[in-house]
Design an enzyme around this catalytic site. Sequence first.
Site, PDB file in Angstrom:
ATOM      1  N   ASP A   7     141.187   3.135  84.845  1.00 53.69           N
ATOM      2  CA  ASP A   7     140.302   2.275  84.066  1.00 53.69           C
ATOM      3  C   ASP A   7     140.842   0.850  84.076  1.00 53.69           C
ATOM      4  OD1 ASP A   7     138.656   1.089  82.183  1.00 53.69           O
ATOM      5  OD2 ASP A   7     139.700   1.970  80.467  1.00 53.69           O
ATOM      6  N   ASN A  51     139.202  -1.878  82.584  1.00 53.80           N
ATOM      7  CA  ASN A  51     138.703  -2.765  81.522  1.00 53.80           C
ATOM      8  C   ASN A  51     138.878  -2.222  80.104  1.00 53.80           C
ATOM      9  OD1 ASN A  51     136.767  -0.784  81.510  1.00 53.80           O
ATOM     10  ND2 ASN A  51     135.074  -2.102  82.152  1.00 53.80           N
ATOM     11  N   ASP A  88     137.777   0.533  78.596  1.00 49.15           N
ATOM     12  CA  ASP A  88     136.703   1.255  77.906  1.00 49.15           C
ATOM     13  C   ASP A  88     136.894   2.766  77.957  1.00 49.15           C
ATOM     14  OD1 ASP A  88     136.090   1.829  80.536  1.00 49.15           O
ATOM     15  OD2 ASP A  88     134.024   1.075  80.456  1.00 49.15           O
ATOM     16  N   ASP A 140     136.940   3.290  86.849  1.00 50.34           N
ATOM     17  CA  ASP A 140     135.932   2.436  87.468  1.00 50.34           C
ATOM     18  C   ASP A 140     136.352   2.004  88.869  1.00 50.34           C
ATOM     19  OD1 ASP A 140     137.812   0.313  86.947  1.00 50.34           O
ATOM     20  OD2 ASP A 140     136.997   0.173  84.912  1.00 50.34           O
ATOM     21  N   ASP A 154     129.595  10.437  97.800  1.00 52.02           N
ATOM     22  CA  ASP A 154     129.022  11.734  97.466  1.00 52.02           C
ATOM     23  C   ASP A 154     127.506  11.572  97.404  1.00 52.02           C
ATOM     24  OD1 ASP A 154     128.985  14.426  96.692  1.00 52.02           O
ATOM     25  OD2 ASP A 154     130.679  14.149  95.329  1.00 52.02           O
ATOM     26  N   ASP A 158     126.489  17.066  98.738  1.00 51.14           N
ATOM     27  CA  ASP A 158     126.642  17.976  97.610  1.00 51.14           C
ATOM     28  C   ASP A 158     125.592  19.088  97.640  1.00 51.14           C
ATOM     29  OD1 ASP A 158     127.703  18.518  94.763  1.00 51.14           O
ATOM     30  OD2 ASP A 158     125.546  18.269  94.425  1.00 51.14           O
ATOM     31  N   GLU A 162     128.961  20.459 101.595  1.00 49.26           N
ATOM     32  CA  GLU A 162     129.429  21.462 100.639  1.00 49.26           C
ATOM     33  C   GLU A 162     128.639  22.737 100.917  1.00 49.26           C
ATOM     34  OE1 GLU A 162     130.097  22.137  95.840  1.00 49.26           O
ATOM     35  OE2 GLU A 162     128.340  21.026  96.524  1.00 49.26           O
ATOM     36  N   HIS A 219     136.760  18.860  92.396  1.00 52.02           N
ATOM     37  CA  HIS A 219     136.337  18.575  91.023  1.00 52.02           C
ATOM     38  C   HIS A 219     135.597  19.729  90.366  1.00 52.02           C
ATOM     39  CE1 HIS A 219     132.857  17.734  93.516  1.00 52.02           C
ATOM     40  NE2 HIS A 219     132.115  17.927  92.448  1.00 52.02           N
ATOM     41  N   ASP A 220     135.234  20.756  91.144  1.00 53.90           N
ATOM     42  CA  ASP A 220     134.537  21.924  90.603  1.00 53.90           C
ATOM     43  C   ASP A 220     135.437  23.138  90.466  1.00 53.90           C
ATOM     44  OD1 ASP A 220     132.011  20.775  90.289  1.00 53.90           O
ATOM     45  OD2 ASP A 220     131.424  21.200  92.348  1.00 53.90           O
TER      46      ASP A 220
END
Length: 545
Positions: free
Chosen positions: A13, A15, A17, A21, A90, A192, A249, A323-324
């Site tokens: 990150d 910034n 928040d 990013d 992706d 995907d 995928e 990520h899955d």
Amino acid sequence: MIAYEIYVKSFKDSNGDGIGDINGIISELDYLKKLGVGALWLTPCYKSPQADNGYDIADYYSIDPAYGTMEDMDRLIAEAKKKDIRIIMDMVFNHTSEENQWFKDSRSGRDSEKSDWYIWADPKEDGSAPNNWRSIFGGSAWEYDDTRGQYYLHTFLKEQPDLNWENPEVRKAIIDVVNFWIKKGVGGFRMDAITYIKKPKGFPDGKPDAGDGMVAIHNMTANTEGILDFLHEFRAKVQDPSDIITVGEANGVSAKELPEWVGPDGVFDMVFEFNHVCIDLEDECNWCKTRDWTLKDLKALFTASQKSTLETGGWYPVFLENHDQPRSINRYLSEDADRVAGGKALATLLLTMRGTPFIMQGEELGYVNVKWPSIDLYDDISTKNHYKFVIQEGFTEEEALKGVHQFSRDSSRTPMQWDDTDNAGFTTGKPWLPVYDDYKEYNVATETEDDNSILNCYLSIAELRKKHPELVNGDYQELLPEDEHLFAYNRKSEEGESTVLINLSTKRASYDDTLVKDKELIFCSNGKNIKGILEPLQAVIFSNH
């Protein structure tokens, strides 16, 4: 080349928040280059309402403000190119967000110009859904729409309606999107959920596979006959005229079917097939149905895929995590395995198999599954829905939470741990998902200084790949297929031959040292080489040059 998956929301990150990013990625390109990375796969950063963390795309032509601007993306592409790193975007084309203008037009009425851009069907006579398909995230795969008086199909969330690939206008719109990003300078695409784009005619009911009377949509639609016609068209109009990498995928594609998907006669440069990462599940969409497996089983799956792609001139994306998926240390090693030794053993496997290694962010640091004490602490909608489903199937809350600890996607999505400061250096604000509580020890800064760390193991093998090209381009030959402790194989090319021996058990294992006759030890994961012996979770590499 080594590829690296960045879960944009969790990487860095810039910034404050609490959300990763694009500028955060730019700030760490040197770290990635040092790791030997030649391609960055970014999870979706397009404009999205975030029902499924960006896999519900509202606008393929815009960057979500949470991640930055299109100017930031242009800068990332340019800065990465200076370091010989491709950006792989992706692309989610099985479905869009319900907030996508295409879907808004389609649901506005049956006379809309985009009426059949999505999959609509009339209710049964009793008003119920057209069939008994269960979405991958649980519940019916059909959602009723009052305006049209019809149901639309959603393989995943109801907020993710499926596109109708049978419509040539849809396929043209998809090709236009991809060509837009190619002109931007993107170096490739990960496609995907691509095996779901073709649906069987008539949408037949399936045999129920659980107490809810439904059947997993995966079992009804994955790799439906005729899907390759769509994808050959895509290849001819997008891939063949350009210098890009495509990775599909391909869950639902077996090893024997790989030649139809990769290689000279295939549709992609590489495909992720999921046989080895679903080795502990009878049904990848149902946590209730786990199964036992052996190292022999795992080796056989890898070897079948290697053999299939090698014989047809195809190429293989080697991966243990994404990520899955849960973290590989928890999936492939026993509960009593030493974390550091196990992480190094798996690193050796990942980086020395034939193919392009794909590292999931944090994997190079030895991340493990999070085990938060309450389902309320988890963010992933799929995890929460599976938790409810498992309880509905008669399991206790304690048993359901155990499944969450074992399979939740949040384990691969916790913020990247850069140092031992507050929030692990990921953000100066409140992170969108909690940093795991082991960040003081397992982070980039600490592991960089520790010669014995998992990160330095990755760096060492990445350097070996440069000096020993057979580890990149060589053929693959499995050794000791019946051995229940050792995963062993040869990598051979015109430049030389290397033998890899990995003990994936927590017991000392022996091997015939003639396997490495006339070869020199070039890597030892624990610094202690004993002739013919591997300590628990030890990995070694021998080479003849």
